[in-house]
Design a protein around this motif. Structure first.
Motif, PDB file in Angstrom:
ATOM      1  N   LYS A   1      -7.536  12.283   3.097  1.00  0.00           N
ATOM      2  CA  LYS A   1      -6.556  11.235   2.783  1.00  0.00           C
ATOM      3  C   LYS A   1      -7.143   9.858   3.050  1.00  0.00           C
ATOM      4  CE  LYS A   1      -2.900   8.434   3.623  1.00  0.00           C
ATOM      5  NZ  LYS A   1      -2.968   7.114   4.247  1.00  0.00           N
ATOM      6  N   GLN A   2      -7.816   9.691   4.180  1.00  0.00           N
ATOM      7  CA  GLN A   2      -8.398   8.393   4.515  1.00  0.00           C
ATOM      8  C   GLN A   2      -9.462   7.999   3.501  1.00  0.00           C
ATOM      9  OE1 GLN A   2      -6.770   6.651   6.559  1.00  0.00           O
ATOM     10  NE2 GLN A   2      -5.610   8.368   7.357  1.00  0.00           N
TER      11      GLN A   2
ATOM     12  N   THR B   1      -9.617   0.500   7.401  1.00  0.00           N
ATOM     13  CA  THR B   1      -8.672   0.189   6.338  1.00  0.00           C
ATOM     14  C   THR B   1      -8.160  -1.239   6.463  1.00  0.00           C
ATOM     15  OG1 THR B   1      -8.005   2.506   6.193  1.00  0.00           O
ATOM     16  CG2 THR B   1      -6.468   0.880   5.306  1.00  0.00           C
TER      17      THR B   1
ATOM     18  N   THR C   1      -7.652   6.895   0.363  1.00  0.00           N
ATOM     19  CA  THR C   1      -7.011   5.593   0.590  1.00  0.00           C
ATOM     20  C   THR C   1      -8.045   4.483   0.526  1.00  0.00           C
ATOM     21  OG1 THR C   1      -5.297   6.580   1.996  1.00  0.00           O
ATOM     22  CG2 THR C   1      -5.648   4.213   2.219  1.00  0.00           C
TER      23      THR C   1
ATOM     24  N   THR D   1      -1.453   9.025   9.649  1.00  0.00           N
ATOM     25  CA  THR D   1      -1.607  10.250   8.860  1.00  0.00           C
ATOM     26  C   THR D   1      -1.474  11.497   9.720  1.00  0.00           C
ATOM     27  OG1 THR D   1      -3.021   9.078   7.299  1.00  0.00           O
ATOM     28  CG2 THR D   1      -3.147  11.485   7.287  1.00  0.00           C
TER      29      THR D   1
ATOM     30  N   MET E   1      -0.265   3.555  -2.665  1.00  0.00           N
ATOM     31  CA  MET E   1      -1.652   3.985  -2.415  1.00  0.00           C
ATOM     32  C   MET E   1      -1.671   5.121  -1.405  1.00  0.00           C
ATOM     33  SD  MET E   1      -3.921   0.561  -1.996  1.00  0.00           S
ATOM     34  CE  MET E   1      -3.743  -0.820  -3.101  1.00  0.00           C
ATOM     35  N   HIS E   2      -0.928   4.931  -0.302  1.00  0.00           N
ATOM     36  CA  HIS E   2      -0.861   5.973   0.727  1.00  0.00           C
ATOM     37  C   HIS E   2      -0.204   7.236   0.188  1.00  0.00           C
ATOM     38  CE1 HIS E   2      -2.439   3.751   4.104  1.00  0.00           C
ATOM     39  NE2 HIS E   2      -1.642   2.733   3.826  1.00  0.00           N
TER      40      HIS E   2
ATOM     41  N   ALA F   1      -2.722   8.962  -2.223  1.00  0.00           N
ATOM     42  CA  ALA F   1      -3.869   9.477  -1.464  1.00  0.00           C
ATOM     43  C   ALA F   1      -3.469  10.705  -0.649  1.00  0.00           C
ATOM     44  CB  ALA F   1      -4.435   8.390  -0.563  1.00  0.00           C
TER      45      ALA F   1
ATOM     46  N   THR G   1       0.801  -1.227   0.000  1.00  0.00           N
ATOM     47  CA  THR G   1       0.000   0.000   0.000  1.00  0.00           C
ATOM     48  C   THR G   1       0.835   1.279   0.000  1.00  0.00           C
ATOM     49  OG1 THR G   1      -0.126  -0.077   2.404  1.00  0.00           O
ATOM     50  CG2 THR G   1      -1.948  -1.098   1.173  1.00  0.00           C
TER      51      THR G   1
ATOM     52  N   LYS H   1      -8.907   3.618  -2.967  1.00  0.00           N
ATOM     53  CA  LYS H   1      -7.804   2.927  -3.634  1.00  0.00           C
ATOM     54  C   LYS H   1      -7.702   1.459  -3.185  1.00  0.00           C
ATOM     55  CE  LYS H   1      -5.173   7.155  -4.387  1.00  0.00           C
ATOM     56  NZ  LYS H   1      -5.662   7.327  -5.729  1.00  0.00           N
TER      57      LYS H   1
END
Length: 181
Positions: A71-72, A112, A75, A50, A19-20, A23, A16, A78
Motif C-alpha cells: 500500500k505504501q 510520504t 501511495t 495503514t 489516493m489512499h 492504493a 489524498t 500516486k
C-alpha cells in the motif's frame, strides 16, 4: 497571540483520500483480500495509519506487513501527481513573512509527508514536520501536537487547521483556535 500554525496534510494541504483508497484496494486485491468501498474507507478508515486499518480488517502478522508495504509503495507512486498550489504557497509565504512558525502534523509516513511537501513546493516555509513515524501514538492522540508545541514553547498560542473532527477534539485544550476545512 498566535505564534505557531499547525497544518494537517491529508485533506487540508493535499487531497489524498482517493489516493489512499485506491492504493489500499490495489494492495488488498493483490494479496487476495476483498476491496473495501469508498464509503467504508471514508467512514471507518480515513486518517488512520495503514497498520491500524489492516488490523481493523483482521489482517495481522506477516500479511499485515506485506499489504502495508504494498500500500505504501502504491501511495508513494500516486503522490507523483502532487503539484504546487499557488494558494497554499501564498498562505505559507505570508505566514512566514509575518513571523509565524509553521508545522505539519500528519499520520502519514515521513517519506510520504516529505514527498507531498516537496511536490507542493513549500519545504522552505515549513519549520517542523511530525509524521506518523515520528510518534509512538498517532493522531487522534495529541502526541505530535504536543511535540511541536514543546519544541517552540507556544502553549497555548497556536492555530491548527484540520479536516478531521477527532483532531479538533484532541487539540482544542487550553483555548487554541481551530480552523476546520
Amino acid at each position: 497571540m498566535i505564534k505557531l500554525v499547525l497544518f494537517d496534510l491529508d485533506g487540508v494541504l493535499v487531497d489524498t483520500k482517493k489516493m489512499h483508497f485506491y492504493a489500499l484496494n490495489e494492495a488488498l486485491e493483490d494479496n487476495g483480500y476483498p476491496r473495501i468501498t469508498l464509503e467504508d474507507h471514508l467512514s471507518k478508515y480515513d486518517g488512520l495509519p495503514t497498520i491500524d486499518k489492516l488490523e481493523m480488517m483482521g489482517i495481522v502478522g506477516e500479511m499485515q506487513r506485506k499489504v502495508s508495504i504494498a500500500k505504501q509503495s502504491r501511495t508513494y507512486i500516486k503522490l507523483n501527481g502532487v503539484m504546487p498550489n499557488p494558494d497554499i504557497t501564498e498562505v505559507f509565504a505570508n505566514l512566514k513573512q509575518d513571523g509565524y512558525r509553521i508545522a505539519i502534523c500528519s499520520n502519514a509516513m515521513d517519506k510520504t509527508v516529505m514527498k507531498c511537501v516537496h511536490g507542493l513546493g513549500i519545504q522552505s516555509y515549513v519549520d517542523m514536520i511530525q509524521s506518523g513515524t515520528d510518534v509512538d501514538n498517532p493522531k487522534p492522540h495529541p502526541q505530535m501536537w504536543w511535540n511541536v508545541m514543546s519544541e517552540y514553547g507556544v502553549y497555548p498560542c497556536l492555530l491548527y487547521t484540520s479536516d478531521a473532527a477527532d483532531d479538533s477534539l484532541r487539540v482544542d485544550l487550553g483555548g487554541r483556535r481551530i480552523i476546520k476545512k
